[in-house]
Design a protein around this motif. Structure first.
Motif, short mmCIF file in Angstrom:
data_model
loop_
_atom_site.label_atom_id
_atom_site.label_comp_id
_atom_site.label_asym_id
_atom_site.label_seq_id
_atom_site.Cartn_x
_atom_site.Cartn_y
_atom_site.Cartn_z
N LEU A 119 0.82 -1.21 0.00
CA LEU A 119 0.00 0.00 0.00
C LEU A 119 0.86 1.27 0.00
CD1 LEU A 119 -2.87 -1.08 2.42
CD2 LEU A 119 -3.05 -0.69 -0.03
N GLU A 120 1.97 1.23 0.74
CA GLU A 120 2.87 2.39 0.75
C GLU A 120 3.47 2.61 -0.64
OE1 GLU A 120 5.60 1.58 3.97
OE2 GLU A 120 4.31 2.58 5.43
N GLU A 121 3.81 1.49 -1.32
CA GLU A 121 4.34 1.56 -2.67
C GLU A 121 3.28 2.15 -3.61
OE1 GLU A 121 7.56 1.65 -4.69
OE2 GLU A 121 7.61 0.74 -2.70
N GLU A 122 2.06 1.66 -3.46
CA GLU A 122 0.94 2.16 -4.28
C GLU A 122 0.71 3.65 -4.01
OE1 GLU A 122 -3.82 1.18 -4.84
OE2 GLU A 122 -2.53 -0.36 -3.95
N LYS A 123 0.82 4.04 -2.73
CA LYS A 123 0.63 5.45 -2.35
C LYS A 123 1.69 6.33 -3.02
CE LYS A 123 1.09 8.44 1.63
NZ LYS A 123 1.90 8.52 2.80
N GLN A 129 1.92 10.14 -9.64
CA GLN A 129 0.94 10.43 -10.69
C GLN A 129 0.26 11.79 -10.45
OE1 GLN A 129 -1.90 7.24 -11.31
NE2 GLN A 129 -0.29 5.69 -11.31
N VAL A 130 -0.09 12.05 -9.17
CA VAL A 130 -0.72 13.34 -8.82
C VAL A 130 0.22 14.49 -9.18
CG1 VAL A 130 -1.37 14.80 -6.84
CG2 VAL A 130 -2.28 12.48 -7.03
N ASN A 131 1.50 14.35 -8.84
CA ASN A 131 2.49 15.40 -9.14
C ASN A 131 2.63 15.61 -10.65
OD1 ASN A 131 2.99 16.00 -6.46
ND2 ASN A 131 4.65 14.50 -6.29
N GLU A 132 2.65 14.48 -11.40
CA GLU A 132 2.75 14.60 -12.86
C GLU A 132 1.53 15.34 -13.42
OE1 GLU A 132 3.21 10.70 -14.58
OE2 GLU A 132 5.17 10.38 -13.65
N LEU A 133 0.35 14.95 -12.93
CA LEU A 133 -0.88 15.58 -13.41
C LEU A 133 -0.95 17.06 -13.02
CD1 LEU A 133 -3.43 12.67 -12.79
CD2 LEU A 133 -2.61 13.50 -14.99
N LYS A 134 -0.45 17.38 -11.80
CA LYS A 134 -0.41 18.79 -11.39
C LYS A 134 0.49 19.58 -12.32
CE LYS A 134 -1.43 18.74 -6.43
NZ LYS A 134 -0.87 18.85 -5.09
N SER A 135 1.66 18.97 -12.64
CA SER A 135 2.61 19.64 -13.55
C SER A 135 1.96 19.88 -14.91
CB SER A 135 3.87 18.81 -13.73
OG SER A 135 4.55 18.71 -12.50
#
Length: 182
Positions: A119-123, A129-135
């Motif tokens: 789960l930590e790996e998935e997090k 992914q969130v950071n890429e999408l924010k960028s």
């Protein structure tokens, strides 16, 4: 067990036991408890065996005086032995149950730790992914803002051009209409 028990009868035969015999039996018990290093508290098989042999000797002595009392004591002794055996079985099965539960808990703990790591790996993956999408979002917003500025500038220039053209046409029209008034 029977070899040790053979030493217990203090007065062989069928003569009833005296007060002195009971005192001697008690002393013998204390000596044997010390010799065999029986524990004074807790579960001690040596202590249990010695007390059991002493009780058998007491029953033997009582039976000589009164057979009925002796038989009743035998029944009581056998019932106590069965109860102790039942408790021992219960204890052993509860220890086995406890061990199984401890092993299951340990296995469960290992499984949980593995799940936590997954789960930590998935997090981390999702955060990336969130950071890429924010960028990407920021880049699009920046491009759109720049495009909007360019569009607004172009629009403003067009309005200025149309206003100038309109003014020129108005001036020309006024020039055409005015002379005919004169």
């Amino acid at each position: 067990s029977s070899g040790i028990n053979a030493e217990w009868p203090l007065r062989p035969g069928s003569t009833p036991a005296t007060r002195l015999d009971v005192v001697n039996l008690q002393e013998q018990l204390d000596i044997r408890l010390q010799q065999r290093q029986a524990r004074e508290t807790g579960i001690c098989p040596v202590r249990r065996e010695l007390y059991s042999q002493c009780f058998d000797e007491l029953i033997r002595q009582v039976t000589i005086s009164c057979a009925e009392r002796g038989l009743l004591l035998l029944r009581v002794r056998d019932e106590i032995r069965m109860t102790i055996a039942a408790y021992q079985t219960l204890y052993e099965s509860s220890v086995a149950f406890g061990m199984r539960k401890a092993l299951q808990a340990e296995q469960g703990k290992t499984d949980m730790q593995r799940k936590i790591e997954e789960l930590e790996e998935e997090k981390k993956d999702l955060e990336r992914q969130v950071n890429e999408l924010k960028s990407k979002c920021d880049a699009i917003e920046k491009r759109e803002a720049e495009r909007r500025v360019v569009e607004e500038k172009k629009h403003a220039e067009e309005i200025q051009f149309l206003k100038r053209t309109n003014q020129q046409l108005k001036t020309q029209l006024e020039g055409i209409i005015q002379p005919s008034k004169k």
